[in-house]
Motif scaffolding. Structure first.
Motif, short mmCIF file in Angstrom:
data_model
loop_
_atom_site.label_atom_id
_atom_site.label_comp_id
_atom_site.label_asym_id
_atom_site.label_seq_id
_atom_site.Cartn_x
_atom_site.Cartn_y
_atom_site.Cartn_z
N ARG A 71 103.89 -67.66 -14.00
CA ARG A 71 103.97 -66.47 -13.40
C ARG A 71 103.25 -66.12 -11.65
NH1 ARG A 71 102.13 -63.27 -17.69
NH2 ARG A 71 104.29 -64.15 -18.27
N PRO B 62 110.18 -68.72 -13.97
CA PRO B 62 108.98 -67.14 -14.25
C PRO B 62 108.45 -67.39 -15.50
CG PRO B 62 111.38 -66.80 -13.87
CD PRO B 62 111.74 -68.35 -14.03
N ASP B 63 109.40 -68.74 -15.92
CA ASP B 63 108.28 -68.24 -17.63
C ASP B 63 108.64 -69.67 -19.01
OD1 ASP B 63 111.42 -68.61 -17.48
OD2 ASP B 63 111.60 -66.39 -18.65
N THR C 155 105.18 -65.03 -8.13
CA THR C 155 104.32 -63.14 -7.71
C THR C 155 103.36 -64.10 -6.81
OG1 THR C 155 102.74 -63.46 -9.49
CG2 THR C 155 104.56 -62.56 -9.62
N THR D 247 102.92 -61.22 -22.15
CA THR D 247 103.93 -60.86 -21.07
C THR D 247 102.99 -60.50 -19.55
OG1 THR D 247 104.63 -58.85 -21.92
CG2 THR D 247 105.94 -60.68 -22.29
#
Length: 319
Positions: free
Chosen positions: A235, A274-275, A239, A318
């Motif tokens: 993550r 991304p995860d 970002t 999350t």
């Protein structure tokens, strides 16, 4: 609270990384430097090993609990009756390119490698299977190219300089170093999902954290904490800018060219998931490549559902 979490941890987790200065395996060192393992209350030791094949042997011998390496080892090992699974899928593209030496301007496509010698990290490695697969897609028959193990970084560069190889598959930061000096250029780019689909016919899940299924089942709490740390890292990559990520990495990873390192990371960070979730069409592409070129996998029934798990990444917080 962290101390109680640590005292409950069954043991130290040792993870072998297939060359932790390679950008494809960046999440391993980044998770450590961001302090995410400590935050989860687990003690993780990262060991460095240049070729993924050797890392796999260490895992099977029980010397390490996890490997940061290519997912295809999970498929390959199942063919040998060993059950290993990707627990966190770092990337959906190999992050590799096929370089061609500037000494061989006549090579304009993969088909032009006929009769040539190409560098790979190791002979049972992903780079070897991918090289043979692309050669076959270009119409070359078995034996029309020779692959030799030259590792990565300095040893790969030396092999190109000495003319031992006319091309080869490697990763960042080696790619940028060679392109910058003009000693090689990119022939096939597998650094982005789009280009990988073009070259291989689908996403190609590559860098991952893989572990023995039996160990995972017996240590679910530790595996969950490890997965939490890595999902948080992915993550962070997703970002933050390449420059912000590079700041968190050991300075010697830049190999004297921080700007080049950032540029390479900027071009390639789209390969990361991304995860941590396995891309749905990915395992099939890997199986197609291995079924053609891995003597172990050819003709074997592989249960792809047993080669990865999304249980832990889907349970990761999350926030």
């Amino acid at each position: 609270m962290a101390t109680t979490a640590l005292s409950q941890a069954a043991e130290k987790i040792t993870i072998m990384v297939g060359g932790y200065e390679k950008q494809i395996y960046l999440p391993a060192k980044l998770a450590e430097s961001l302090g995410y393992f400590k935050e989860e209350g687990i003690e993780v030791e990262l060991l460095n090993e240049a070729a993924g094949v050797d890392a796999e042997n260490q895992l099977l011998a029980g010397a390490v609990q996890g490997v940061v390496g290519f997912y295809d080892h999970c498929v390959d090992l199942q063919a040998k009756g060993k059950f290993v699974e990707s627990v966190v899928q770092f990337s959906q593209a190999p992050g590799e390119v096929e370089l061609v030496s500037a000494k061989n301007p006549e090579i304009k496509s993969f088909a032009d490698f006929k009769g040539k010698t190409l560098g790979v990290t190791g002979l049972g490695s992903s780079t070897n299977f991918l090289t043979l697969y692309m050669a076959s897609k270009a119409g070359l028959k078995a034996g029309e190219i020779t692959t030799v193990p030259v590792g990565a970084g300095g040893t790969f560069i030396a092999a190109v300089q000495q003319g031992t190889i006319q091309g080869g598959m490697t990763t960042e930061p080696t790619i940028s170093r060679m392109v910058k000096t003009g000693e090689a250029s990119v022939l096939v780019d597998l650094r982005t999902v789009e280009k990988t689909r073009e070259a291989l016919g689908g996403t190609y899940p590559a860098a991952s954290l893989y572990m023995e299924t039996a160990w995972v089942n017996a240590h679910k709490e530790e595996v969950q904490k490890l997965s939490n740390a890595f999902v948080k890292t992915l993550r962070f990559i997703n970002t933050h800018s390449a420059a912000e990520i590079a700041e968190k990495m050991p300075k010697d990873f830049y190999v004297g060219d921080k700007e080049g390192y950032i540029k390479a990371l900027d071009a390639g960070k789209g390969m990361f998931t991304p995860d941590g979730v396995m891309p749905e069409d990915g395992p099939k592409t890997v199986l197609a490549v291995l079924s053609e070129f891995s003597k172990n996998v050819k003709g074997k029934q592989i249960d792809l559902a047993k080669t990865y798990t999304t249980e832990f990444v889907k349970n990761a917080p999350t926030n």
